[in-house]
Design a protein around this motif. Structure first.
Motif, PDB file in Angstrom:
ATOM      1  N   LEU A   2       1.823 -14.677   1.114  1.00  0.00           N
ATOM      2  CA  LEU A   2       0.752 -13.695   1.011  1.00  0.00           C
ATOM      3  C   LEU A   2       0.872 -12.990  -0.336  1.00  0.00           C
ATOM      4  O   LEU A   2       1.975 -12.664  -0.768  1.00  0.00           O
ATOM      5  N   VAL A   3      -0.272 -12.748  -0.981  1.00  0.00           N
ATOM      6  CA  VAL A   3      -0.278 -12.060  -2.266  1.00  0.00           C
ATOM      7  C   VAL A   3      -1.114 -10.801  -2.104  1.00  0.00           C
ATOM      8  O   VAL A   3      -2.302 -10.877  -1.798  1.00  0.00           O
ATOM      9  N   VAL A   4      -0.478  -9.646  -2.246  1.00  0.00           N
ATOM     10  CA  VAL A   4      -1.176  -8.366  -2.074  1.00  0.00           C
ATOM     11  C   VAL A   4      -0.899  -7.455  -3.254  1.00  0.00           C
ATOM     12  O   VAL A   4       0.087  -7.617  -3.973  1.00  0.00           O
ATOM     13  N   GLU A   5      -1.789  -6.485  -3.429  1.00  0.00           N
ATOM     14  CA  GLU A   5      -1.584  -5.440  -4.424  1.00  0.00           C
ATOM     15  C   GLU A   5      -1.247  -4.166  -3.664  1.00  0.00           C
ATOM     16  O   GLU A   5      -1.976  -3.766  -2.753  1.00  0.00           O
ATOM     17  N   ALA A   6      -0.143  -3.541  -3.989  1.00  0.00           N
ATOM     18  CA  ALA A   6       0.281  -2.310  -3.324  1.00  0.00           C
ATOM     19  C   ALA A   6      -0.174  -1.111  -4.149  1.00  0.00           C
ATOM     20  O   ALA A   6       0.031  -1.068  -5.356  1.00  0.00           O
ATOM     21  N   THR A   7      -0.789  -0.144  -3.459  1.00  0.00           N
ATOM     22  CA  THR A   7      -1.229   1.091  -4.104  1.00  0.00           C
ATOM     23  C   THR A   7      -0.597   2.252  -3.356  1.00  0.00           C
ATOM     24  O   THR A   7      -0.812   2.420  -2.157  1.00  0.00           O
ATOM     25  N   ALA A   8       0.202   3.053  -4.033  1.00  0.00           N
ATOM     26  CA  ALA A   8       0.857   4.213  -3.422  1.00  0.00           C
ATOM     27  C   ALA A   8       0.005   5.452  -3.658  1.00  0.00           C
ATOM     28  O   ALA A   8      -0.447   5.701  -4.774  1.00  0.00           O
ATOM     29  N   ARG A  14       0.989  17.724   0.811  1.00  0.00           N
ATOM     30  CA  ARG A  14       2.335  17.412   1.312  1.00  0.00           C
ATOM     31  C   ARG A  14       2.935  16.329   0.439  1.00  0.00           C
ATOM     32  O   ARG A  14       2.679  15.145   0.646  1.00  0.00           O
ATOM     33  N   PRO A  15       3.720  16.669  -0.542  1.00  0.00           N
ATOM     34  CA  PRO A  15       4.244  15.673  -1.476  1.00  0.00           C
ATOM     35  C   PRO A  15       5.301  14.733  -0.889  1.00  0.00           C
ATOM     36  O   PRO A  15       5.631  13.728  -1.503  1.00  0.00           O
ATOM     37  N   ASP A  16       5.832  15.047   0.299  1.00  0.00           N
ATOM     38  CA  ASP A  16       6.879  14.203   0.880  1.00  0.00           C
ATOM     39  C   ASP A  16       6.383  12.806   1.269  1.00  0.00           C
ATOM     40  O   ASP A  16       6.971  11.812   0.856  1.00  0.00           O
ATOM     41  N   PRO A  17       5.335  12.698   2.109  1.00  0.00           N
ATOM     42  CA  PRO A  17       4.922  11.352   2.535  1.00  0.00           C
ATOM     43  C   PRO A  17       4.146  10.608   1.440  1.00  0.00           C
ATOM     44  O   PRO A  17       3.473  11.218   0.612  1.00  0.00           O
ATOM     45  N   THR A  18       4.262   9.303   1.478  1.00  0.00           N
ATOM     46  CA  THR A  18       3.507   8.429   0.591  1.00  0.00           C
ATOM     47  C   THR A  18       2.803   7.398   1.457  1.00  0.00           C
ATOM     48  O   THR A  18       3.423   6.777   2.317  1.00  0.00           O
ATOM     49  N   ILE A  19       1.518   7.213   1.232  1.00  0.00           N
ATOM     50  CA  ILE A  19       0.743   6.193   1.939  1.00  0.00           C
ATOM     51  C   ILE A  19       0.661   4.989   1.010  1.00  0.00           C
ATOM     52  O   ILE A  19       0.312   5.116  -0.157  1.00  0.00           O
TER      53      ILE A  19
END
Length: 52
Positions: A2-8, A14-19
């Motif tokens: 699988l080839v995906v592009e990850a975007t954070a 709330r700076p703690d969590p990252t989606i």
């Protein structure tokens, strides 16, 4: 494969969590491979578990 592009993405309040968003790319027919398990053909394969 699988080839995906990850975007954070950070939430400003709330700076703690990252989606992290994973977007399928055209390479390696990734979108079709991700859709297959939800298709009738893919679900039918789940009715016959593999021994092991």
């Amino acid at each position: 494969m699988l080839v995906v592009e990850a975007t954070a993405v950070k939430v400003p309040a709330r700076p703690d969590p990252t989606i992290v968003l994973h977007t399928p790319l055209e390479e390696a027919n990734t979108a079709a491979k991700l859709e297959w398990p939800a298709s009738p053909e893919g679900r039918r394969g789940a009715m016959y578990p593999v021994a092991g």
